[in-house]
Design a protein around this motif. Structure first.
Motif, PDB file in Angstrom:
ATOM      1  N   GLU A 324       0.853  -1.183   0.000  1.00  0.00           N
ATOM      2  CA  GLU A 324       0.000   0.000   0.000  1.00  0.00           C
ATOM      3  C   GLU A 324       0.889   1.233   0.000  1.00  0.00           C
ATOM      4  OE1 GLU A 324      -3.314   0.114   2.689  1.00  0.00           O
ATOM      5  OE2 GLU A 324      -3.066  -2.001   3.155  1.00  0.00           O
ATOM      6  N   ARG A 373      -6.081  -7.539  -1.542  1.00  0.00           N
ATOM      7  CA  ARG A 373      -6.205  -6.093  -1.662  1.00  0.00           C
ATOM      8  C   ARG A 373      -7.322  -5.740  -2.642  1.00  0.00           C
ATOM      9  NH1 ARG A 373      -5.118  -1.760  -0.272  1.00  0.00           N
ATOM     10  NH2 ARG A 373      -3.704  -0.891  -1.799  1.00  0.00           N
ATOM     11  N   TRP A 374      -7.930  -4.582  -2.439  1.00  0.00           N
ATOM     12  CA  TRP A 374      -8.937  -4.031  -3.353  1.00  0.00           C
ATOM     13  C   TRP A 374     -10.135  -4.960  -3.512  1.00  0.00           C
ATOM     14  CZ3 TRP A 374      -8.848   0.914  -4.978  1.00  0.00           C
ATOM     15  CH2 TRP A 374      -7.632   1.606  -4.892  1.00  0.00           C
ATOM     16  N   THR A 378     -12.531  -1.548  -3.819  1.00  0.00           N
ATOM     17  CA  THR A 378     -12.305  -0.508  -2.817  1.00  0.00           C
ATOM     18  C   THR A 378     -10.882  -0.612  -2.287  1.00  0.00           C
ATOM     19  OG1 THR A 378     -14.629  -0.624  -2.157  1.00  0.00           O
ATOM     20  CG2 THR A 378     -13.127   0.444  -0.627  1.00  0.00           C
ATOM     21  N   ASP A 379     -10.278   0.537  -1.970  1.00  0.00           N
ATOM     22  CA  ASP A 379      -8.916   0.551  -1.451  1.00  0.00           C
ATOM     23  C   ASP A 379      -8.925  -0.004  -0.031  1.00  0.00           C
ATOM     24  OD1 ASP A 379      -6.300   0.941  -0.870  1.00  0.00           O
ATOM     25  OD2 ASP A 379      -6.326   3.131  -0.983  1.00  0.00           O
ATOM     26  N   ASN A 380      -8.724  -1.307   0.102  1.00  0.00           N
ATOM     27  CA  ASN A 380      -8.742  -1.963   1.395  1.00  0.00           C
ATOM     28  C   ASN A 380      -7.781  -3.131   1.390  1.00  0.00           C
ATOM     29  OD1 ASN A 380     -10.058  -4.137   0.073  1.00  0.00           O
ATOM     30  ND2 ASN A 380     -12.060  -3.220   0.428  1.00  0.00           N
TER      31      ASN A 380
END
Length: 449
Positions: A324, A373-374, A378-380
């Motif tokens: 990230e 990830r994602w 969504t950016d998570n």
């Protein structure tokens, strides 16, 4: 028809002949699903806790303790005309699956290691009824007795850049006696044993976890084998060269950190590569993957360690999310499981553990974790883990906060998760259970329980 979601139904099926002589019957479970939560389920005849292999948009491949190799269509879980072949022994590791043909045609293939001591190659084409290649690795290692616990790894184009099968190799590590083990290098069709490594004068410890590969170029690709430290090493790094063969000395090793039963996790940052290792004492170690303290055979360079984790058992499995970006640098989140706990910690931009970020949450009998990830675009960063209470859990990998949980099978243990996308758009997690069923859980489901 006439059933309700959330209710478990028990069924028994009986066959009979023309004289109405009934067979003993087979019991099974029906658990109606919401179409948006459990995309599909596939029942087998045996417990299925090991992670499945997935070929996106093609197949999910799994094996239960009935030793049948199951091929399920990724989109809907149907078997089609696949007739599941019987593997020679129990399988405890993920089948290694993929397309071996780099051209426009396909060669969908599965490799499995079994506790009868052999490694098998299967075609995933319809009509498969048995393996198309095998090798008795325990005999080839000259073990007096042993099994294969760790999964095989497939190195494509191992020692040149030609797009052919001649340079595809299979690497297998054994579980024999305390120090009489070997790492074996086979041809892709398993007909030829090219080379082996025995650990030198101290011997080589038992291998319980699947090795990992780092591709560097066509001349010096590396394979990392976690082992028990009875032979002196906890990790051996072998280098494959043209021939094909292992170099005379291993590329590197790691000693003095105890027994490793969990597969290492690879961390990539630009051109840098790191390894996360977890031992049976519940400790974490962080190493440079291809930087060593000296020449061939010397130790990998250590970056950091975390030895003060309040542990309730060995590190069972680890996973690290892709980086990230924080400003111009990157950080990663590592997640690992022990007997009754899921843990997480940040690997900071400086490449060390950020102690203040450490978290832990109780989970009943957690499986090996999976970090993605994602999820949902969504950016998570999300961590997934099966449990002995019938649920697949989704956690925020940064905080340990539970985001969702999916009831897979009430009263059953849920095994190791595998990621799949059935049609290139829909995201899902495949898990097996102690009932012998595989379930494809949709990550696009928005609910929570």
């Amino acid at each position: 028809t006439g059933v309700s979601n959330g209710v478990v139904y028990h069924y028994a099926a009986f066959s009979f002949d023309l004289s109405l002589n009934y067979a003993a019957g087979v019991a099974s479970i029906g658990h109606p699903r919401s179409a948006t939560k459990i995309h599909w389920g596939f029942a087998t005849g045996g417990s299925a806790l090991s992670p499945a292999g997935a070929i996106p948009e093609q197949h999910v491949i799994g094996i239960g303790n009935d030793q049948l190799l199951q091929r399920m269509r990724a989109s809907d879980g149907t078997r089609g005309s696949w007739d599941p072949p019987l593997v020679g022994g129990s399988v405890q590791s993920r089948p290694m699956v993929g397309d071996l043909d780099s051209g426009p045609s396909t060669d969908l293939t599965a490799f499995v290691t079994a506790q009868d001591g052999s490694v098998y190659r299967y075609s995933l084409d319809d009509g498969t009824t048995s393996f198309e290649g095998s090798a008795d690795a325990v005999s080839d290692a000259a073990c007096t007795s042993g099994i294969l616990q760790a999964g095989p790894v497939i190195m494509l184009d191992a020692f040149d850049t030609n797009s052919n099968h001649d340079d595809d190799v299979i690497v297998v590590a054994t579980r024999c006696g305390a120090t009489d083990n070997k790492v074996l290098l086979y041809s892709h069709d398993l007909t030829t044993l090219y080379d082996s490594y025995d650990g030198g004068s101290g011997g080589l410890g038992i291998s319980n976890a699947t090795p990992i590969i780092v591709y560097r170029n066509s001349a010096d690709n590396l394979v990392y084998i976690p082992v028990r430290d009875d032979g002196g090493e906890s990790l051996v790094v072998v280098q494959i060269q043209s021939g094909p063969s292992f170099t005379a000395l291993p590329f590197a090793s790691v000693s003095g950190i105890g027994d490793l039963d969990a597969r290492p996790a690879l961390v990539r940052r630009s051109t840098d590569r790191f390894l996360l290792l977890g031992n049976t004492a519940g400790e974490l170690y962080f190493y440079f993957a291809d930087t060593r303290t000296g020449g061939p055979g010397s130790s990998l360079s250590q970056r950091d360690s975390k030895l003060d984790v309040a542990t309730d058992g060995p590190v069972k499995g680890m996973a690290v999310g892709s980086g990230e970006k924080t400003g111009s640098l990157y950080e990663n989140w590592a997640v690992w499981s022990t007997d009754t706990t899921l843990h997480g910690i940040k690997i900071g931009a400086d490449g060390t553990f950020n102690d203040s970020s450490y978290w832990s949450v109780p989970v009943a009998g957690p499986s090996l974790p999976l970090v993605l990830r994602w999820v949902g675009g969504t950016d998570n960063t999300r961590a997934y883990v099966g449990s002995s209470d019938g649920y697949l859990y989704e956690f925020d990998a940064k905080t340990g906060t539970q985001v969702r949980r999916f009831l897979v099978e009430e009263g059953k243990t849920v095994g190791d998760p595998s990621f799949d996308w059935a049609d290139g758009v829909v995201q899902g997690i495949v898990v097996g259970t102690t009932s012998g069923a595989f379930h494809w859980v949709s990550l696009d489901w928005e609910g929570g329980e």
